[in-house]
Write a protein that holds these residues in place. Sequence first.
Motif, PDB file in Angstrom:
ATOM      1  N   SER A  18       0.657  -1.231   0.229  1.00 44.76           N
ATOM      2  CA  SER A  18      -0.061  -0.047  -0.074  1.00 44.76           C
ATOM      3  C   SER A  18       0.968   1.363   0.017  1.00 44.76           C
ATOM      4  N   LEU A  19       2.040   1.038  -0.374  1.00 37.28           N
ATOM      5  CA  LEU A  19       2.936   2.457  -0.370  1.00 37.28           C
ATOM      6  C   LEU A  19       2.369   3.368  -1.050  1.00 37.28           C
ATOM      7  N   TYR A  20       1.843   3.307  -2.146  1.00 35.36           N
ATOM      8  CA  TYR A  20       1.416   4.560  -2.863  1.00 35.36           C
ATOM      9  C   TYR A  20       0.072   5.066  -2.276  1.00 35.36           C
ATOM     10  N   VAL A  21      -0.691   4.251  -1.479  1.00 36.05           N
ATOM     11  CA  VAL A  21      -2.159   4.724  -1.056  1.00 36.05           C
ATOM     12  C   VAL A  21      -1.599   5.543   0.272  1.00 36.05           C
ATOM     13  N   ASP A  22      -0.861   4.773   1.148  1.00 37.73           N
ATOM     14  CA  ASP A  22      -0.671   5.286   2.444  1.00 37.73           C
ATOM     15  C   ASP A  22       0.703   5.197   2.832  1.00 37.73           C
ATOM     16  N   PRO A  23       1.575   6.074   2.326  1.00 41.53           N
ATOM     17  CA  PRO A  23       2.955   6.070   2.697  1.00 41.53           C
ATOM     18  C   PRO A  23       3.315   5.858   4.118  1.00 41.53           C
ATOM     19  N   LEU A  24       2.599   6.975   4.782  1.00 41.00           N
ATOM     20  CA  LEU A  24       3.017   7.099   6.124  1.00 41.00           C
ATOM     21  C   LEU A  24       2.810   5.824   7.055  1.00 41.00           C
ATOM     22  N   GLY A  25       1.505   5.180   6.864  1.00 39.47           N
ATOM     23  CA  GLY A  25       1.061   3.972   7.493  1.00 39.47           C
ATOM     24  C   GLY A  25       2.007   2.773   7.115  1.00 39.47           C
ATOM     25  N   CYS A  26       2.624   2.784   5.977  1.00 40.13           N
ATOM     26  CA  CYS A  26       3.764   1.970   5.478  1.00 40.13           C
ATOM     27  C   CYS A  26       4.992   1.945   6.259  1.00 40.13           C
ATOM     28  N   ALA A  27       5.273   3.526   6.371  1.00 35.88           N
ATOM     29  CA  ALA A  27       6.638   3.704   6.720  1.00 35.88           C
ATOM     30  C   ALA A  27       6.653   3.514   8.410  1.00 35.88           C
ATOM     31  N   LEU A  28       5.398   3.432   9.028  1.00 33.35           N
ATOM     32  CA  LEU A  28       5.509   3.416  10.599  1.00 33.35           C
ATOM     33  C   LEU A  28       6.389   2.195  11.145  1.00 33.35           C
ATOM     34  N   PRO A  29       5.940   1.068  10.753  1.00 36.36           N
ATOM     35  CA  PRO A  29       6.759  -0.102  11.418  1.00 36.36           C
ATOM     36  C   PRO A  29       8.228  -0.075  11.119  1.00 36.36           C
ATOM     37  N   GLY A  30       8.485   0.509   9.808  1.00 41.98           N
ATOM     38  CA  GLY A  30       9.923   0.654   9.368  1.00 41.98           C
ATOM     39  C   GLY A  30      10.724   1.528  10.417  1.00 41.98           C
ATOM     40  N   ILE A  31       9.797   2.763  10.693  1.00 46.13           N
ATOM     41  CA  ILE A  31      10.564   3.888  11.780  1.00 46.13           C
ATOM     42  C   ILE A  31      10.728   3.020  12.911  1.00 46.13           C
ATOM     43  N   ALA A  32       9.855   2.161  13.419  1.00 44.36           N
ATOM     44  CA  ALA A  32       9.833   1.596  14.785  1.00 44.36           C
ATOM     45  C   ALA A  32      10.993   0.722  14.766  1.00 44.36           C
ATOM     46  N   ILE A  33      11.322  -0.249  13.679  1.00 43.67           N
ATOM     47  CA  ILE A  33      12.383  -0.970  13.618  1.00 43.67           C
ATOM     48  C   ILE A  33      13.946  -0.147  13.616  1.00 43.67           C
ATOM     49  N   PHE A  34      13.613   0.966  12.691  1.00 40.69           N
ATOM     50  CA  PHE A  34      15.068   1.775  12.709  1.00 40.69           C
ATOM     51  C   PHE A  34      15.317   2.364  14.078  1.00 40.69           C
ATOM     52  N   THR A  35      14.366   2.993  14.657  1.00 41.78           N
ATOM     53  CA  THR A  35      14.586   3.619  15.872  1.00 41.78           C
ATOM     54  C   THR A  35      15.144   2.572  16.925  1.00 41.78           C
ATOM     55  N   THR A  36      14.452   1.555  16.872  1.00 43.83           N
ATOM     56  CA  THR A  36      14.974   0.506  18.227  1.00 43.83           C
ATOM     57  C   THR A  36      16.402   0.156  17.880  1.00 43.83           C
ATOM     58  N   SER A  37      16.733  -0.114  16.424  1.00 46.37           N
ATOM     59  CA  SER A  37      17.982  -0.717  16.380  1.00 46.37           C
ATOM     60  C   SER A  37      19.021   0.308  16.444  1.00 46.37           C
ATOM     61  N   VAL A  38      18.983   1.699  16.282  1.00 46.37           N
ATOM     62  CA  VAL A  38      19.819   2.495  16.132  1.00 46.37           C
ATOM     63  C   VAL A  38      19.950   2.988  17.749  1.00 46.37           C
ATOM     64  N   CYS A  39      18.861   2.926  18.645  1.00 51.64           N
ATOM     65  CA  CYS A  39      19.076   3.229  20.003  1.00 51.64           C
ATOM     66  C   CYS A  39      19.718   2.132  20.564  1.00 51.64           C
ATOM     67  N   PHE A  40      19.450   0.769  20.265  1.00 55.82           N
ATOM     68  CA  PHE A  40      20.559  -0.175  21.028  1.00 55.82           C
ATOM     69  C   PHE A  40      21.857  -0.281  20.587  1.00 55.82           C
ATOM     70  N   ASN A  41      22.195   0.315  19.173  1.00 55.58           N
ATOM     71  CA  ASN A  41      23.517   0.397  19.004  1.00 55.58           C
ATOM     72  C   ASN A  41      24.195   1.455  19.612  1.00 55.58           C
ATOM     73  N   LEU A  42      23.519   2.731  19.604  1.00 55.23           N
ATOM     74  CA  LEU A  42      24.261   3.782  20.449  1.00 55.23           C
ATOM     75  C   LEU A  42      24.392   3.587  21.901  1.00 55.23           C
ATOM     76  N   LEU A  43      23.430   2.984  22.429  1.00 45.83           N
ATOM     77  CA  LEU A  43      23.320   2.715  23.767  1.00 45.83           C
ATOM     78  C   LEU A  43      24.374   1.598  24.130  1.00 45.83           C
ATOM     79  N   SER A  44      24.751   0.571  23.382  1.00 45.22           N
ATOM     80  CA  SER A  44      25.538  -0.327  23.868  1.00 45.22           C
ATOM     81  C   SER A  44      26.986   0.206  23.487  1.00 45.22           C
TER      82      SER A  44
END
Lengths: 296, 343, 348
Positions: free
Chosen positions: A259-285
């Motif tokens: 649904s990338l073209y219909v709802d780009p935001l909704g599509c990006a949200l899980p990706g943002i969640a994964i990205f934020t989590t992994s970056v924070c883990f990285n920098l925390l460690s």
Amino acid sequence: MSETAIQAAAETPPASPMRGYWRSVFARLGRDPITLCFAVVVLAIVLAALAAPLIAPFDPYQQSIIGRLKPPGWRGHPLGTDELGRDLLSRLLYGGRISLLMGLAPVLIATLIGGTLGMIGGFAGRLANTAIMRTMDVFYAFPSVLLAVAISGAMGGGIGNGILSLSLVFTPAMCRIAETASAQVKHLDYIEAARASGASAARILRHHVLGNVLGPVLIYASSLVSVSILLASGLSFLGLGVQPPEPDWGLMLSTLRQSLYVDPLGCALPGIAIFTTSVCFNLLSDGVRRAMDVRA
Amino acid sequence: MDGGQDRGPPLLEVADLTVRFVGHEARVQALAGVSFSLRAGEVLCLLGESGSGKSVTLRALMQLLPPGRTEVAGQVRLAGQDVLALRGRALQAFRGGSVAMVFQEPMSALDPVYTIGQHLIEAIRQHRGGSRAAARARAIGLLELVKIPAAARRIDAYPHELSGGLRQRAMIALALSCTPRLLLADEPTTALDATVQIQVLILLRRLQQEFGMGTLFVTHDLAVAAEIADRVAVMYAGRIVEEGPVAAVLRAPAHPYTAALLASTVHDQAPDQDIPTIPGSPPDLGALPPGCSFAPRCALVRDACRIGPPPATHPAPGRMVRCLRSADVLATPLASLATGDYR
Amino acid sequence: MSATPMSTALADPRDRGGPAQPMLIARGLRRYFRLKGRGQAVRAVDDVSFTVFKGETLGVVGESGCGKSTLARLLLHLLVPQAGEMVFDGDLVGAARGIGIAALRQQVQMVFQDSAASLNPRMPVRDSIAFGPLAAGQSRAAARQTAEALLQQVGLRPDLFGPRYPHELSGGQKQRVNIARALALGPRMVILDEAVSALDKSVEAQVLNLLRDLKRRLNLTYLFISHDLNVVRYISERVLVMYLGQVVELGPATAVFAAPRHPYTRALLASRLSMDADRRTLEPPLQGDPPSPIDAPSGCRFRTRCPCAEAVCASRAPPLGHWEDRASHIAACHMATQGSGHTLAGAG
């Protein structure tokens, strides 16, 4: 003689007050606001996932034919809905539970098993080293995704088997890193001195080798968290990991992708969640490793 | 050989060289106004213990200190040229052209993936041009000059294939490859075995005279200075505390630190007696005392010593000392200096 | 093997054979290192025998590659000797009825050259010192007390220095900590492997004084390994000179330094720097570097650099000579042996 010696001692500037190792690590962490920020974010993500049943505004499984792919704010859905009309925020919160589990559990298991084996392999004699490292090389020979798919396929789908197969995938690399770090310190004088003082191998490993292995292993482990979340979603995508309709960030990413073209935001949200989590883990460690380095 | 206190303008003039290391928390005053001069064909030994600033001086001359984290001030002139103002191309030509450096550990100063010959040929062609064959012939000549046996064969050896002594000789050949006017040597014999050390010292002495180079030789070992130096400059906590002809300084030191260093160097002491030592330890360069840096450890200290850095005085022609009590030190025979009771 | 009653107040209950019985006898120690991929072996320690008496300092002198550090590690069984045997205070080391390796390591300890590398950078120095006693089964409190008492003994205030990490100490202070660590198990003998070589001269003097002081107070025996002849002459009663894995000369320090019998020892002594700018060495006593121990020369290993080498030196290895007691002064040189076939035999 001893008087001049004591004098020598007295004239050097006083050291930091006496304190335990871990207390000094936390003290150094406390002086590192950036790392603290990341710690807060990680904590928030984990708490939100844990508290999902309490704070999620909707039932994550509740579908709606008319409310598909709606924008944020539509009928009280704070982040809108997905392709089956389910509340996105609720699914993200619930999805965090599974994703974090799939991201952390395999890494944790691999760190424990691979790290321990590697540390022993690096420190032990040639025979034990060969036995451990050649076994690991066998696993190394397969591409990691293929290996995970093969193992999951052989054992069947489900979260438990997914975790198991990902752990197996991560263990050899972890083992190799621990082995390198351990072999590096093996011949240092302070290890020899510890041997000369009659300490057992286990004691030397625990007191002198572990600290040196921990740093590189932690760094690598933190970088694996995001890989693990994505690999798990890949498994789910193939029907080998998390099964729909269970909410999972990786699974959400792959289904919303259409649904990338219909709802780009909704599509990006899980990706943002994964990205934020992994970056924070990285920098925390990274910050934790810096705080653990007494020479800093 | 003695002194070189006349004739011609100096090759190297260092005036008020100051180096500060700027860290996250502390600023460390590594050099606090170092001044000296060096003539062509002269060997000046910078003598001092770790933290005295002797290696920092060399690195400041070569502009090898990390620029972001150090503040360098003062004047350095090599044959009239302002060295600290050099940048880019000019700096490259200066390093390895006018000035060459020999390090303590040749193994880490030579690139392990290149042969000795490749090092030499590259250096020769970079600074002088010419064909590869000519450069190679010159390289072999240089290796023979530093007395590497079977030079024509050893030129194709990698650094790790040579023994420590041969590596250091190759390093010296590399330094000489562009006939520098100034040679900087940072403890070049410290890592060598005794029988090799004396060979390299004698070689350096001979080459330095043959080439007429000015040589700045850093060492912590008084005995090495006695073997190679024309003059010595004794450094303590970022300052030159005493300077003069080597024989005179070692025979009759004018600064209490030099005297104490002489007394504490193990050399023919009676085995049944303690060696006289310098009480205390070197000062923290981040928090130097306002007066003489040696005052906290000095047996001759007076109140006046703690007020400000002692001025340079000249107890004899060609000698300099920064000590308010140098007259008392000079008047004391070495034997009683060694026992420490010269108050 | 009952304990002999001793007259001195310093009698050590662990002393078994009395003062006359040597602390350590090494016989025919050998250790080769095989080189990977090539059929050669480095003969690091080759048939080395010597005796260390109780309460003495035996200096071991030699250049890099002579095997002195390997020897130190063999004595502690950090490396296992391939041949030879050791007797510690009358007990054969490693034998069923002798003394075990663990027990040996309680009584013989070592101080390494690199004061920084021999301390765990992640451990406060107090814990590094307490590590041995803890491993030996002392309680945490007792081990800590031992560590603080030792810091005091080596001249470092325990409250100031105990909690510090190695990088917060100067080279001399680190070496004091290493000495304290070596003493933590209450050893009777300490092997000092180039323990003062990396220190500044004035700090070296402080540490040497400390070592002498500790030896007196704790009734220690030292094996003092160094390449610095001035230091060895100062601290040792007897000296052992090694060259390419073998002992070339052994004798009382005064005799060896006054009248060296092996040409290598003579060259080493002549290579010392003079400290007098008016009497500089003009010609190096030896040319070239020590050859690699991989393919050591036949016969006498020193012959390739020896100014007096003759045919006999290439064909036969000179024997070290007959060692009788601590006053014996012997050298492995044909010139020191009557009737060896060398033209200068017996002359020097």
